[in-house]
Scaffold this motif. Structure first.
Motif, PDB file in Angstrom:
ATOM      1  N   GLY A  17       0.619  -1.703   0.365  1.00 19.06           N
ATOM      2  CA  GLY A  17      -0.006  -0.281   0.257  1.00 19.06           C
ATOM      3  C   GLY A  17       1.161   0.915   0.285  1.00 19.06           C
ATOM      4  N   ILE A  38       6.923  -5.907   8.535  1.00 18.08           N
ATOM      5  CA  ILE A  38       6.956  -8.012   9.626  1.00 18.08           C
ATOM      6  C   ILE A  38       5.720  -8.405   8.274  1.00 18.08           C
ATOM      7  CG2 ILE A  38       3.934  -7.007   9.710  1.00 18.08           C
ATOM      8  CD1 ILE A  38       4.409  -7.682  12.615  1.00 18.08           C
ATOM      9  N   GLY A  92       0.907   0.344   9.845  1.00 16.00           N
ATOM     10  CA  GLY A  92      -0.712   0.442  10.526  1.00 16.00           C
ATOM     11  C   GLY A  92      -1.339  -0.706  10.113  1.00 16.00           C
ATOM     12  N   VAL A  93      -2.502  -1.061  10.968  1.00 14.95           N
ATOM     13  CA  VAL A  93      -3.357  -1.847  11.111  1.00 14.95           C
ATOM     14  C   VAL A  93      -5.106  -1.401  11.593  1.00 14.95           C
ATOM     15  CG1 VAL A  93      -1.979  -3.389  11.896  1.00 14.95           C
ATOM     16  CG2 VAL A  93      -3.029  -2.586  14.072  1.00 14.95           C
ATOM     17  N   THR A 141       2.373   8.665   9.363  1.00 19.64           N
ATOM     18  CA  THR A 141       0.941   8.622   8.939  1.00 19.64           C
ATOM     19  C   THR A 141      -0.513   8.670   9.941  1.00 19.64           C
ATOM     20  OG1 THR A 141       1.668   7.402   7.078  1.00 19.64           O
ATOM     21  CG2 THR A 141      -0.574   6.652   7.271  1.00 19.64           C
ATOM     22  N   ALA A 142      -1.088   9.309   9.709  1.00 17.36           N
ATOM     23  CA  ALA A 142      -2.033   9.516  10.442  1.00 17.36           C
ATOM     24  C   ALA A 142      -3.282   9.335   9.957  1.00 17.36           C
ATOM     25  CB  ALA A 142      -2.508  11.272  10.893  1.00 17.36           C
ATOM     26  N   SER A 143      -4.378   9.479   9.654  1.00 11.36           N
ATOM     27  CA  SER A 143      -5.369   9.454   8.948  1.00 11.36           C
ATOM     28  C   SER A 143      -6.317  10.358   9.385  1.00 11.36           C
ATOM     29  CB  SER A 143      -5.697   7.788   9.699  1.00 11.36           C
ATOM     30  OG  SER A 143      -7.393   7.406   8.652  1.00 11.36           O
ATOM     31  N   LYS A 159      -5.107   7.295  15.936  1.00 14.71           N
ATOM     32  CA  LYS A 159      -5.064   8.460  15.028  1.00 14.71           C
ATOM     33  C   LYS A 159      -4.921   9.749  14.903  1.00 14.71           C
ATOM     34  CE  LYS A 159      -3.608   5.172  11.518  1.00 14.71           C
ATOM     35  NZ  LYS A 159      -2.560   4.897  11.118  1.00 14.71           N
ATOM     36  N   VAL A 187      -9.865   8.092   1.999  1.00 15.42           N
ATOM     37  CA  VAL A 187     -10.111   6.294   1.800  1.00 15.42           C
ATOM     38  C   VAL A 187      -9.120   6.795   0.139  1.00 15.42           C
ATOM     39  CG1 VAL A 187     -11.225   4.628   1.036  1.00 15.42           C
ATOM     40  CG2 VAL A 187     -12.618   7.163   2.751  1.00 15.42           C
ATOM     41  N   ILE A 188      -8.338   5.173   0.444  1.00 13.97           N
ATOM     42  CA  ILE A 188      -6.911   5.390  -0.570  1.00 13.97           C
ATOM     43  C   ILE A 188      -6.895   3.738  -1.274  1.00 13.97           C
ATOM     44  CG2 ILE A 188      -4.560   5.431  -0.419  1.00 13.97           C
ATOM     45  CD1 ILE A 188      -5.866   8.040   0.014  1.00 13.97           C
ATOM     46  N   PRO A 191      -3.891  -2.406   0.094  1.00 16.73           N
ATOM     47  CA  PRO A 191      -5.019  -3.704   0.651  1.00 16.73           C
ATOM     48  C   PRO A 191      -5.886  -3.670   1.703  1.00 16.73           C
ATOM     49  CG  PRO A 191      -2.736  -3.753  -0.612  1.00 16.73           C
ATOM     50  CD  PRO A 191      -2.685  -2.442  -0.442  1.00 16.73           C
ATOM     51  N   VAL A 193      -8.259  -1.178   2.726  1.00 16.21           N
ATOM     52  CA  VAL A 193      -9.460  -0.396   2.506  1.00 16.21           C
ATOM     53  C   VAL A 193     -10.126  -1.687   1.119  1.00 16.21           C
ATOM     54  CG1 VAL A 193     -10.686   0.721   0.114  1.00 16.21           C
ATOM     55  CG2 VAL A 193      -8.686   1.703   3.035  1.00 16.21           C
TER      56      VAL A 193
HETATM   57  N1  LIG Z   1      -5.741   2.788   3.217  1.00 16.52           N
HETATM   58  C1  LIG Z   1      -6.188   3.446   3.698  1.00 16.52           C
HETATM   59  O1  LIG Z   1      -7.340   4.345   3.313  1.00 16.52           O
HETATM   60  C2  LIG Z   1      -5.670   4.939   4.686  1.00 16.52           C
HETATM   61  C3  LIG Z   1      -6.318   5.648   5.253  1.00 16.52           C
HETATM   62  C4  LIG Z   1      -5.916   6.326   6.149  1.00 16.52           C
HETATM   63  C5  LIG Z   1      -4.848   5.949   6.666  1.00 16.52           C
HETATM   64  N2  LIG Z   1      -4.276   4.930   6.475  1.00 16.52           N
HETATM   65  C6  LIG Z   1      -2.738   4.485   7.293  1.00 16.52           C
HETATM   66  O2  LIG Z   1      -2.117   3.999   6.387  1.00 16.52           O
HETATM   67  C7  LIG Z   1      -0.947   3.486   6.792  1.00 16.52           C
HETATM   68  C8  LIG Z   1      -0.371   2.140   5.346  1.00 16.52           C
HETATM   69  O3  LIG Z   1      -1.760   1.348   5.448  1.00 16.52           O
HETATM   70  P1  LIG Z   1      -1.875   1.136   3.762  1.00 16.52           P
HETATM   71  O4  LIG Z   1      -3.280   1.404   3.583  1.00 16.52           O
HETATM   72  O5  LIG Z   1      -0.805   1.625   3.114  1.00 16.52           O
HETATM   73  O6  LIG Z   1      -2.393  -0.821   4.731  1.00 16.52           O
HETATM   74  P2  LIG Z   1      -1.742  -1.510   4.046  1.00 16.52           P
HETATM   75  O7  LIG Z   1      -2.297  -3.176   4.844  1.00 16.52           O
HETATM   76  O8  LIG Z   1      -1.244  -2.209   2.525  1.00 16.52           O
HETATM   77  O9  LIG Z   1      -0.477  -1.615   5.071  1.00 16.52           O
HETATM   78  C9  LIG Z   1      -0.049  -1.701   6.008  1.00 16.52           C
HETATM   79  C10 LIG Z   1       1.262  -2.683   6.056  1.00 16.52           C
HETATM   80  O10 LIG Z   1       1.973  -2.302   7.953  1.00 16.52           O
HETATM   81  C11 LIG Z   1       2.461  -3.042   7.790  1.00 16.52           C
HETATM   82  N3  LIG Z   1       2.558  -3.955   9.286  1.00 16.52           N
HETATM   83  C12 LIG Z   1       0.904  -3.749  10.158  1.00 16.52           C
HETATM   84  N4  LIG Z   1       1.661  -4.112  10.872  1.00 16.52           N
HETATM   85  C13 LIG Z   1       2.755  -4.032  11.189  1.00 16.52           C
HETATM   86  C14 LIG Z   1       4.141  -4.562  12.380  1.00 16.52           C
HETATM   87  N5  LIG Z   1       3.484  -5.099  13.829  1.00 16.52           N
HETATM   88  N6  LIG Z   1       5.032  -3.369  12.219  1.00 16.52           N
HETATM   89  C15 LIG Z   1       5.816  -3.506  11.032  1.00 16.52           C
HETATM   90  N7  LIG Z   1       4.849  -3.447  10.174  1.00 16.52           N
HETATM   91  C16 LIG Z   1       3.193  -3.845  10.160  1.00 16.52           C
HETATM   92  C17 LIG Z   1       1.601  -4.095   7.320  1.00 16.52           C
HETATM   93  O11 LIG Z   1       2.336  -6.226   7.105  1.00 16.52           O
HETATM   94  C18 LIG Z   1       1.333  -3.582   5.883  1.00 16.52           C
HETATM   95  O12 LIG Z   1       2.790  -4.816   5.133  1.00 16.52           O
HETATM   96  C19 LIG Z   1      -1.464   2.773   8.026  1.00 16.52           C
HETATM   97  O13 LIG Z   1      -1.448   3.221   9.447  1.00 16.52           O
HETATM   98  C20 LIG Z   1      -3.249   3.418   7.735  1.00 16.52           C
HETATM   99  O14 LIG Z   1      -4.145   3.555   9.133  1.00 16.52           O
HETATM  100  C21 LIG Z   1      -4.593   4.214   5.093  1.00 16.52           C
END
Ligand SMILES: NC(=O)c1ccc[n+]([C@@H]2O[C@H](COP(=O)([O-])OP(=O)(O)OC[C@H]3O[C@@H](n4cnc5c(N)ncnc54)[C@H](O)[C@@H]3O)[C@@H](O)[C@H]2O)c1
Length: 251
Positions: A17, A38, A92-93, A141-143, A159, A187-188, A191, A193
């Motif tokens: 992501g 991870i 993030g999770v 990265t917040a949100s 966040k 909303v991005i 994976p 989302v």
């Molecule tokens: N996608 C969205 O709409 C969105 C919106 C706002 C904020 N965010 C934030 O963006 C960040 C990235 O999210 P994304 O959408 O790319 O999700 P994603 O699930 O595609 O990627 C998140 C990555 O974080 C890794 N991760 C999870 N727990 C971990 C840990 N304990 N140590 C190291 N790595 C770990 C995962 O393995 C994964 O590769 C997050 O902080 C998420 O909260 C995402």
């Protein structure tokens, strides 16, 4: 972007992501990148993607909830590339999507542990390296869940916490030439989302329709902002939570 070329960046959650795109963008600008996640397959794939474009990157398996892993991640930047200039603390999770009283303590601890304490843990180790060099730039990265009540309660709390931590860290180190900012994605299409969309396609359609831009954001659009916030092009931007949401939160 000014000042990124030949710098060294660490990106957490870089196996998927937003983090993956941020690692790619840093490398495109000429920085060397420590890809931390991870998720080993994803992290290795990100490194391959960077190397295919003649960029410099190395993967280190890192769980941001483990201080030893985070220590090794920063040490990897020093051992491989000699310094640390930029950090994108992004791992993030999402956690469970249930009402507040229905969250288990385990889910609360996991979401806060990764999203909030993980960011603190990374900064705690990154900042001393940047202090030694007299310069550094960090993006957390917040949100939009850090600005609104949208999302599961531990996610929203984590966040909001990231934005507060970013502001406090800014005040602690602003006069040491270390800048710390945050991005607040809407909303991005990642994976994270896509998982929510698979679980409830109707809800995802409604969310997309509610974005004034009429579409989801791309991880590249967040990565572009992250690297700009790390670059000297944003040299007077400090402690700022930058919203990138296609207009979602201005309604
Ligand atoms: N996608 C969205 O709409 C969105 C919106 C706002 C904020 N965010 C934030 O963006 C960040 C990235 O999210 P994304 O959408 O790319 O999700 P994603 O699930 O595609 O990627 C998140 C990555 O974080 C890794 N991760 C999870 N727990 C971990 C840990 N304990 N140590 C190291 N790595 C770990 C995962 O393995 C994964 O590769 C997050 O902080 C998420 O909260 C995402």
């Amino acid at each position: 972007m000014k000042g990124v070329k030949e710098g060294v960046a660490v990106v957490t959650g870089a196996g998927s992501g937003i983090g993956r795109q941020s690692a790619l963008r840093f490398a495109e600008e000429g920085a060397s990148v420590v890809v931390a996640d991870i998720f080993e397959d994803g992290g290795n794939e990100t490194v391959e993607m960077i190397q295919e474009k003649e960029g410099k990157a190395t993967f280190i398996r890192t769980d941001v909830t483990e201080q030893e892993d985070v220590d090794q991640m920063v040490q990897e930047a020093i051992d491989q590339y000699g310094r640390l200039d930029f950090a994108h603390n992004n791992a993030g999770v999402e956690g469970d999507s249930v009402l507040l009283a229905e969250h288990s303590e385990e889910n609360w601890d996991q979401v806060i542990g990764v999203n909030l304490k993980g960011v603190w843990r990374c900064m705690k180790r990154e900042i001393p390296e940047m202090l030694k060099q007299g310069k550094g730039s960090i993006v957390n990265t917040a949100s939009i869940s850090g600005l609104t009540g949208s999302g599961g309660s531990p996610y929203v709390a984590s966040k909001h916490g990231v934005i507060g931590l970013t502001r406090k860290a800014t005040l602690d180190y602003a006069d040491e030439n270390i800048r710390i900012n945050a991005v607040c994605p809407g909303v991005i299409d990642t994976p994270m989302v896509q998982r929510a969309g698979e679980a409830d396609p109707e809800m995802m359609e409604q969310i997309t329709a509610g974005v004034p831009a009429g579409r989801l954001g791309t991880p590249e659009e967040i990565a572009q902002a992250v690297v700009w916030l790390c670059s000297d092009d944003s040299s007077f931007v400090m402690g700022h939570p930058l919203t990138i949401d296609g207009g979602l939160t201005v309604q």
